[in-house]
Design an enzyme around this catalytic site. Structure first.
Site, short mmCIF file in Angstrom:
data_model
loop_
_atom_site.label_atom_id
_atom_site.label_comp_id
_atom_site.label_asym_id
_atom_site.label_seq_id
_atom_site.Cartn_x
_atom_site.Cartn_y
_atom_site.Cartn_z
CG ASN A 206 -0.20 -0.12 2.51
OD1 ASN A 206 0.45 0.83 2.94
ND2 ASN A 206 -0.28 -1.28 3.15
N PRO A 304 -3.05 -12.52 10.35
CG PRO A 304 -1.05 -12.73 11.53
CD PRO A 304 -1.66 -13.01 10.19
CG ASP A 305 -6.92 -7.74 13.96
OD1 ASP A 305 -6.17 -6.94 14.55
OD2 ASP A 305 -8.04 -7.42 13.53
CB ILE A 306 -0.88 -6.96 14.64
CG1 ILE A 306 -0.21 -7.81 13.56
CG2 ILE A 306 0.12 -6.54 15.70
CD1 ILE A 306 0.82 -7.06 12.73
CG LEU A 307 -5.24 -2.79 17.48
CD1 LEU A 307 -4.23 -2.29 18.51
CD2 LEU A 307 -5.83 -1.62 16.70
CE LYS A 336 -8.69 -0.88 12.71
NZ LYS A 336 -7.81 -0.26 11.67
#
Length: 395
Positions: A206, A304-307, A336
Site C-alpha cells: 500500500n 493475523p490481526d495484530i492489534l 473498529k
C-alpha cells in the site's frame, strides 16, 4: 511549538554542519541566535551564520554595539534552550569544571535556560579518560549530551567522535522543552507498509510512507518514553534515540515481532498499514505471461490481526489503533474500536493522510470524539500523545 534557540559554535571542522542546523531550525519556525568562539570563526565566518539566522552573530564576550555590553547574559535570558554544536573537548572540559573564560563558557555559566551539547572531536580525544569524566560531570549537572556518532573523521581516523547530523539534532532538540507526560513508560509502535509476496518480484502492499508512525515515535520519545519500533516498508527517515528498531516485511513477520515484545510495554500504538490478506499460493518463480490471455489465479488467506491480538492479551498494554478509511470514516472507526476492544482510535481519510506530510484525524475513546484540525503529522502526533497521557492514569 516555536522556540528561541541559542546556538553556540566552538572550534572544529564540524562547524560546517551547524550551517544546515540553523537552516533546519528556522524552517521549523524557530528563532535562532548564534554565538561563536574565536576558533569557530576560523572554520566558518560569522557572516555566514548571520545570513542563515537573520540575526547578528555574537563572537566576543563584550562586543561593541551590543547595548549594555551584557549580551553574553542577555542572550541566555531570551533563549528557551542553549545548544552548543559542535562542542569541542576544550569547551566541554571548561563547562564541566565551572570555568568561564570565553564567550561560550560565559554563556553556559550565566544561563537560566536548559543546556545541551553535541560533542565533536577525534576518536582518541573522545575516549580519553579525562574527557569521559567531563561528560559524566555534565550529565550529573543536568546538561543534555547528544552522543557523537561513529564514522570516518576529518583526521582520517575512524571511530566515535563525529558530531550528529544536523537533521538528527533538529529532531532531538524539542525533547528539551516537551513535558515528560510519558516518563518511565515503554512504548511499542508499528509503522510503515507490509508487503505480501505474489512471486519473487511482485507483491501486495500500500501507499503508507511511515511518516505518521515516525512522528508518533518522536512525540513519545520527547514525552519521556522508551520507544521501540517494528517497521514495515517506510519512505521516511526514522527518528534517533529509539530503544530498538526491528525491520519486517510481511504481516505475519510483523505479528511475530510484536508478540515477542509487547508484554514488556505499557503502550502499544498500531500505526502500520498492515495487509489484511496474504497470497496463499505465492509462486517461487516470477509469473510469466503464457500467451493464453488468462491471468494467473491468486488465492488469498487472512493475515493475523495484530492489534486485536495484543488487545486480547490478559494483561494488555494501553492500545491505540488507526482507522484509515475511504468512506464513512467515523462510522467504521467507531465499529473498529469496539470490535478490537481498544481504548483509543484515530480515524482519518486515506485521501487526506496516506503518503502525505499532513493529517486530519478524529480521536475516539470512551469519553467521546475530538476532531483535530488539518496540520503537520508532528503536531497531530503530539496531540495523540497528550490524549494517551490523559487516559493512561485511568487504567
Amino acid at each position: 511549538m516555536k522556540k528561541h534557540i541559542l546556538l553556540g559554535i566552538s572550534g572544529g571542522i564540524a562547524a560546517y554542519k551547524s550551517c544546515e542546523l540553523v537552516r533546519l531550525l528556522r524552517k521549523q519556525g524557530h528563532e535562532v541566535s548564534v554565538a561563536m568562539s574565536r576558533a569557530a570563526a576560523e572554520f566558518v565566518t560569522p557572516l555566514t551564520f548571520q545570513a542563515l539566522s537573520g540575526r547578528p552573530v555574537l563572537s566576543e564576550t563584550h562586543q561593541a554595539g551590543d547595548g549594555n555590553g551584557m549580551a553574553h547574559i542577555n542572550l541566555t535570558r531570551e533563549a528557551d534552550v542553549f545548544l552548543i554544536a559542535p562542542a569541542s573537548a576544550n569547551t566541554l572540559a571548561k563547562i564541566a569544571n565551572g570555568i568561564a573564560d570565553n564567550l561560550l563558557t560565559n554563556l553556559a555559566a550565566a544561563r537560566k535556560c536548559p543546556l545541551a551539547v553535541a560533542p565533536a572531536m577525534n576518536v582518541e580525544m573522545w575516549r580519553n579518560p579525562a574527557n569521559q569524566r567531563n561528560i559524566a560531570q555534565l550529565l550529573a549537572d543536568g546538561i543534555t549530551v547528544f552522543p557523537p556518532a561513529d564514522g570516518e573523521q576529518a583526521c582520517g581516523e575512524t571511530g566515535t567522535g563525529r558530531m550528529p547530523e544536523a537533521a538528527e539534532l533538529a529532531d532531538l532538540l524539542p525533547d528539551l522543552w516537551t513535558e515528560k507526560s510519558l516518563s518511565g513508560k515503554r512504548v511499542l509502535i508499528t509503522l510503515g507498509a507490509t508487503f505480501e509476496a505474489i512471486d519473487p518480484v511482485r507483491g501486495i502492499t500500500n501507499l503508507s510512507s511511515g511518516q505518521m508512525g515516525a512522528a508518533l515515535a518522536r512525540a513519545c520519545r520527547a514525552a519521556g518514553a522508551d520507544v521501540s519500533l517494528v517497521c514495515g516498508q517506510v519512505q521516511t527517515a526514522l527518528p534517533a534515540g529509539m530503544g530498538e528498531t526491528v525491520r519486517v516485511l510481511g504481516a505475519e513477520e510483523m505479528y511475530g515481532a510484536v508478540m515477542r515484545r509487547v508484554r514488556d510495554c505499557d503502550v502499544f500504538i498500531s500505526v502500520a498499514a498492515v495487509a489484511d490478506y496474504k497470497v496463499s499460493n505465492a509462486s517461487g518463480q516470477k509469473l510469466k505471461k503464457d500467451g493464453s490471455g488468462r491471468p494467473p489465479v491468486i488465492e488469498l488467506a487472512e493475515n493475523p490481526d495484530i492489534l486485536a491480538s495484543v488487545a486480547a492479551l490478559p494483561d494488555a498494554p494501553f492500545c491505540v489503533g488507526f482507522a484509515a478509511e475511504s468512506e464513512r470514516v467515523l462510522e467504521y472507526a467507531r465499529a473498529k474500536r469496539i470490535r478490537k476492544n481498544i481504548p483509543l482510535i484515530a480515524a482519518n481519510d486515506v485521501s487526506v493522510a496516506m503518503g502525505k506530510a499532513s493529517n486530519q484525524i478524529t480521536l475516539i475513546d470512551d469519553a467521546g470524539e475530538t476532531a483535530l484540525p488539518l496540520c503537520g503529522k508532528d503536531e497531530t502526533a503530539a496531540a495523540i500523545v497528550r490524549r494517551i497521557a490523559e487516559l493512561l492514569p485511568a487504567r
